[in-house]
Design a protein around this motif. Structure first.
Motif, PDB file in Angstrom:
ATOM      1  N   GLN A 146      41.620  50.226  41.029  1.00 50.82           N
ATOM      2  CA  GLN A 146      40.650  51.311  41.255  1.00 50.82           C
ATOM      3  C   GLN A 146      41.356  52.550  41.803  1.00 50.82           C
ATOM      4  N   ALA A 203      38.852  53.089  31.099  1.00 55.54           N
ATOM      5  CA  ALA A 203      37.450  53.107  31.527  1.00 55.54           C
ATOM      6  C   ALA A 203      36.989  51.684  31.843  1.00 55.54           C
ATOM      7  N   ASN A 204      36.450  51.493  33.025  1.00 56.27           N
ATOM      8  CA  ASN A 204      35.918  50.180  33.445  1.00 56.27           C
ATOM      9  C   ASN A 204      36.956  49.066  33.333  1.00 56.27           C
ATOM     10  N   MET A 240      28.274  47.827  33.567  1.00 58.43           N
ATOM     11  CA  MET A 240      28.555  49.083  32.853  1.00 58.43           C
ATOM     12  C   MET A 240      29.768  49.824  33.395  1.00 58.43           C
ATOM     13  N   THR A 241      30.003  49.760  34.707  1.00 63.23           N
ATOM     14  CA  THR A 241      31.079  50.586  35.276  1.00 63.23           C
ATOM     15  C   THR A 241      31.977  49.837  36.262  1.00 63.23           C
ATOM     16  N   LEU A 242      31.629  48.633  36.619  1.00 62.92           N
ATOM     17  CA  LEU A 242      32.361  47.865  37.644  1.00 62.92           C
ATOM     18  C   LEU A 242      32.431  48.641  38.969  1.00 62.92           C
ATOM     19  N   GLY A 243      31.450  49.486  39.193  1.00 62.36           N
ATOM     20  CA  GLY A 243      31.423  50.241  40.455  1.00 62.36           C
ATOM     21  C   GLY A 243      32.170  51.567  40.391  1.00 62.36           C
ATOM     22  N   GLY A 244      32.887  51.806  39.304  1.00 61.59           N
ATOM     23  CA  GLY A 244      33.689  53.025  39.180  1.00 61.59           C
ATOM     24  C   GLY A 244      32.920  54.093  38.441  1.00 61.59           C
ATOM     25  N   TYR A 250      40.529  47.742  35.397  1.00 65.56           N
ATOM     26  CA  TYR A 250      41.453  48.027  36.493  1.00 65.56           C
ATOM     27  C   TYR A 250      42.708  47.164  36.472  1.00 65.56           C
TER      28      TYR A 250
END
Lengths: 442, 306
Positions: A412, A211-212, B249-253, A214
């Motif tokens: 990603q 999660a978050n 919070m999500t880095l865009g993901g 990459y």
């Protein structure tokens, strides 16, 4: 009132001048060396520590080495900018504003971006002047700082993703022989072991930050492709991800994820604490965690107590290679840098080279061959197992620029494929399109 | 316009044209400081940004002029198109909610009691926090592994949901975070507007035995219509510039589900060193904000005229 006001003014003026005089007396003859680094800030714990041997962790050791350097060189004042990892956005802005620091920490994969734009000074002649030549570096460290035969930095270390293993859970899973972890050497063996681990311990085989995060996906993906002899970069401006090797790598991780053999929904910090608390058997993370996990394993009554092992990535496919990178000191180009400042930078680099073994206590691989061969380094916990990484650690080709943003794109898309948000083929197609768009517009 | 009560007056002798002109130009001196700052800080950067969007280059210089190539590439870039949708989706999730909740809070707290003052302060307090603190707090709420919601869900016998790791739920989670963070400003603006509504109108309504609903819809809402429009325009402009929350919070993901245009601009300009391409995306965002704010303004103005 009228009489006292001028007296106060004069008193303040005299005080200010005295303070200014004291300040200039203190700084007189001292050369200021501006360094910029990541690895965090730990002023409260190590701000005044000069005993390098007592320091622990990346931040502690780095801060202590710099403190010790200042103590050993009273003629040099080190100004430290600690940037949030990795700090390249800030560095780029500083360079655009002609505010270049004297030395900066930089990943080997990033050096080419700045070097190609004329933003770095070559360091080979400076290093030679202090008795450091490229043949003293390990092969991995030498590759990291060499572009077109010239040396552009002084390597601090090399790092790679390792298999950090909870031996207590491995023992429970029947995956320990003669005190050593049993490692898989094929995709089928990996899946079989992971299933066995799950059945016997009730926990997933891999602790993975999904999660978050990459970078971790990318590094594992690159390693798996490299182990199959695959090449995703067929030229400086061209990536080819739609290969059988890339497909097999993603499908293996996707199968592990789908079968519940990897932890889910953990970000990086949850994964670290998860591994420390026995959430799974193997944590795929870099060399920088070796010291922390080893320290944790020496504490009593913890899931990791007396049960920590760490090994390089096993050869799941044919070749024994691991994707690697490394940290280096580089010198941003600054036409206003004085000879005294350059001399101070040389002294700083020499000091760091002499303390490479201290830095390698973090778990990172030494940058100098003499340190790898030294008994003192090999006597450190687990280092015997890790030494072969200095040969097998493989960075991407130096001519591939923008490796940091590309790492995010690959991560990603790989993440989307592994977690099932996209098909593997779609993810590889998108990955290739996006990476090529970056490479072809440099 | 002359009325029946107008007294005939002698015409005011006109000043010599030269002197009047000099006085007018002299007055300009009062606005020169503002105009200078405005030009340096806004007009020149805007023009420069437009020019950069037609070039290929990085922070260290432009390589060449490429005309509209960056814009053509943008509209063929599926990731950018996704960011446009993500940004609109976020604005749709937040702006109406901010206006509605802000108004509701203002209506409830528009009274001169100690508790109302305390609650106003509490609701406004989140606004002063930095985005870093806000996102840290809400990550601790949304964490599927030990977060507040997970603990509550487990206590109720349910399975924790990974809000930030779910393509469908990640953006609503960011929207909730944002509403919590930004609700103070609309609330304060509505409170200020409510306090401007003449008391005698309410007194008249009370004498007429008007219900609360009638008072709200016939007096309060029409009276604060302009503030409502102001809140919508301010929030549209602010929320189109979403950046810090997804970045932290999500880095865009996951899978690009929370990447807004500003994050795209940042990644393209700073990480990929494509300043021209990033500038083109910035111009698209500028036009989008301008159109949305103008559309909102026109719609509201027409309604007011009718």
């Amino acid at each position: 009132m009228r009489a006292t006001a001028p007296i106060r003014t004069w008193f303040a003026l005299v005080l200010a001048l005295t303070l200014a005089a004291c300040g200039s007396a203190k700084d007189e003859g001292r050369t200021t060396l501006v360094i910029q680094r990541f690895f965090g800030s730990c002023e409260a714990e190590y701000g005044a520590n000069t005993d390098i041997a007592s320091a622990e962790g990346e931040c502690g050791i780095m801060t202590s080495i710099i403190n010790a350097f200042e103590k050993a060189n009273p003629d040099i004042e080190v100004k430290q900018n600690v940037v949030f990892w990795p700090g390249y956005d800030q560095l780029t802005a500083q360079l655009a504003a002609n505010d270049a620091p004297d030395l900066v920490t930089m990943h080997g994969s990033v050096i080419a971006d700045y070097q190609a734009r004329g933003l770095l000074d070559p360091l080979g002649p400076d290093l030679a002047a202090i008795g450091i030549t490229p043949d003293q570096f390990t092969p991995a460290a030498r590759r990291a700082v060499t572009i077109n035969g010239r040396v552009w930095g002084m390597p601090l270390d090399s790092w790679a993703t390792l298999w950090h293993i909870n031996m207590n859970l491995f023992r429970k899973a029947g995956l320990v022989e003669n005190g050593r972890p049993v490692l898989p050497h094929s995709p089928d063996a990996l899946l079989a072991q992971a299933e066995q681990f799950g059945r016997r311990t009730g926990k997933p085989y891999f602790v993975a930050p999904t999660a978050n995060e990459y970078a971790s996906f990318t590094r594992n993906f690159y390693t798996m492709v490299m182990q199959q002899g695959g090449r995703v970069y067929t030229g400086p401006r061209h990536a080819n991800f739609q290969t059988p090797e890339a497909r097999r790598a993603l499908e293996l991780f996707r199968t592990l994820y789908r079968r519940g053999l990897m932890t889910r929904n953990m970000d990086y910090s949850s994964a670290v604490s998860g591994f420390l608390n026995g959430a799974g058997g193997v944590f795929l993370v870099g060399t920088w965690m070796v010291q922390d996990f080893d320290t944790a394993s020496r504490k009593p009554d913890r899931p990791l107590s007396n049960g920590y092992a760490v090994v390089p990535y096993p050869a799941i496919f044919a070749k024994d290679v691991t994707f690697a990178d490394g940290h280096n000191w580089v010198m941003p180009h600054d036409p206003d840098r004085t000879p005294a400042e350059r001399q101070a930078a040389r002294k700083f680099l020499k000091f760091f080279a002499a303390h490479d073994i201290d830095w390698s206590r973090t778990g990172h691989l030494p940058a100098f061959s003499r340190v790898v061969e030294a008994d003192a380094w090999q006597a450190l916990p687990h280092r015997e197992d890790l030494a072969r990484l200095t040969e097998t650690a493989t960075p991407l080709p130096k001519q591939i620029r923008r490796q940091f943003p590309i790492e995010t794109i690959v991560g990603q898309e790989a993440g989307a494929a592994i977690t099932g948000a996209k098909s593997v083929d779609q993810a590889l197609t998108d990955m290739e399109r996006r990476v090529n768009a970056v490479l072809q517009h440099i | 316009m002359a009325t029946a009560f107008s007294e005939p007056t002698a015409p005011i002798p006109a000043e010599p044209p030269k002197r009047r002109q000099a006085a007018t130009w002299g007055n300009l001196l009062f606005v020169v400081p503002y105009l200078t700052v405005f030009a340096i800080m806004l007009v020149i950067p805007l023009g420069w940004g437009i020019w950069l969007s037609t070039t290929k280059g990085d922070l260290f210089g432009t390589d060449r002029w490429v005309g509209l190539a960056n814009f053509i590439r943008l509209f063929r870039d599926p990731i950018f198109l996704e960011t446009v949708w993500n940004t609109f989706y976020f604005v749709l999730l937040t702006v109406p909610a901010l206006a509605a909740i802000g108004l509701a809070l203002a209506l409830v707290l528009n009274r001169q009691t100690r508790w109302a003052a305390v609650l106003r302060t509490i609701f406004f307090a989140s606004t002063v926090l930095s985005v870093t603190v806000v996102t840290l707090v809400w990550r601790l709420v949304f964490l599927p592994d030990g977060g507040l919601l997970a603990v509550v869900t487990k206590a109720l016998g349910g399975t924790p949901v990974a809000f930030l790791n779910d393509e469908t739920l990640a953006m609503p989670a960011i929207a909730i975070t944002t509403i919590w963070w930004c609700i103070g400003l609309p609330m304060v603006l509505f409170l200020a507007a409510l306090q401007q509504v003449p008391r005698d109108l309410y007194e008249a309504a009370a004498l007429d035995n008007a219900s609360r609903w009638t008072t709200l819809t016939r007096i309060t809402l029409p009276a604060i219509r302009r503030t409502f429009m102001l809140v919508l325009i301010i929030e549209i402009i602010l929320q189109f510039q979403l950046f810090g929350q997804p970045q932290l919070m999500t880095l865009g993901g996951p899978n690009n589900a929370t990447r807004p245009i500003v994050l795209f601009i940042y990644e393209t300009g700073w990480r990929q060193w494509e300043l021209g391409y990033a500038s083109a995306a910035a111009q698209v965002l500028f036009v989008m904000i301008l159109l949305a704010a103008m559309a909102q303004y026109r719609v509201s103005s027409r309604r007011e005229e009718t």
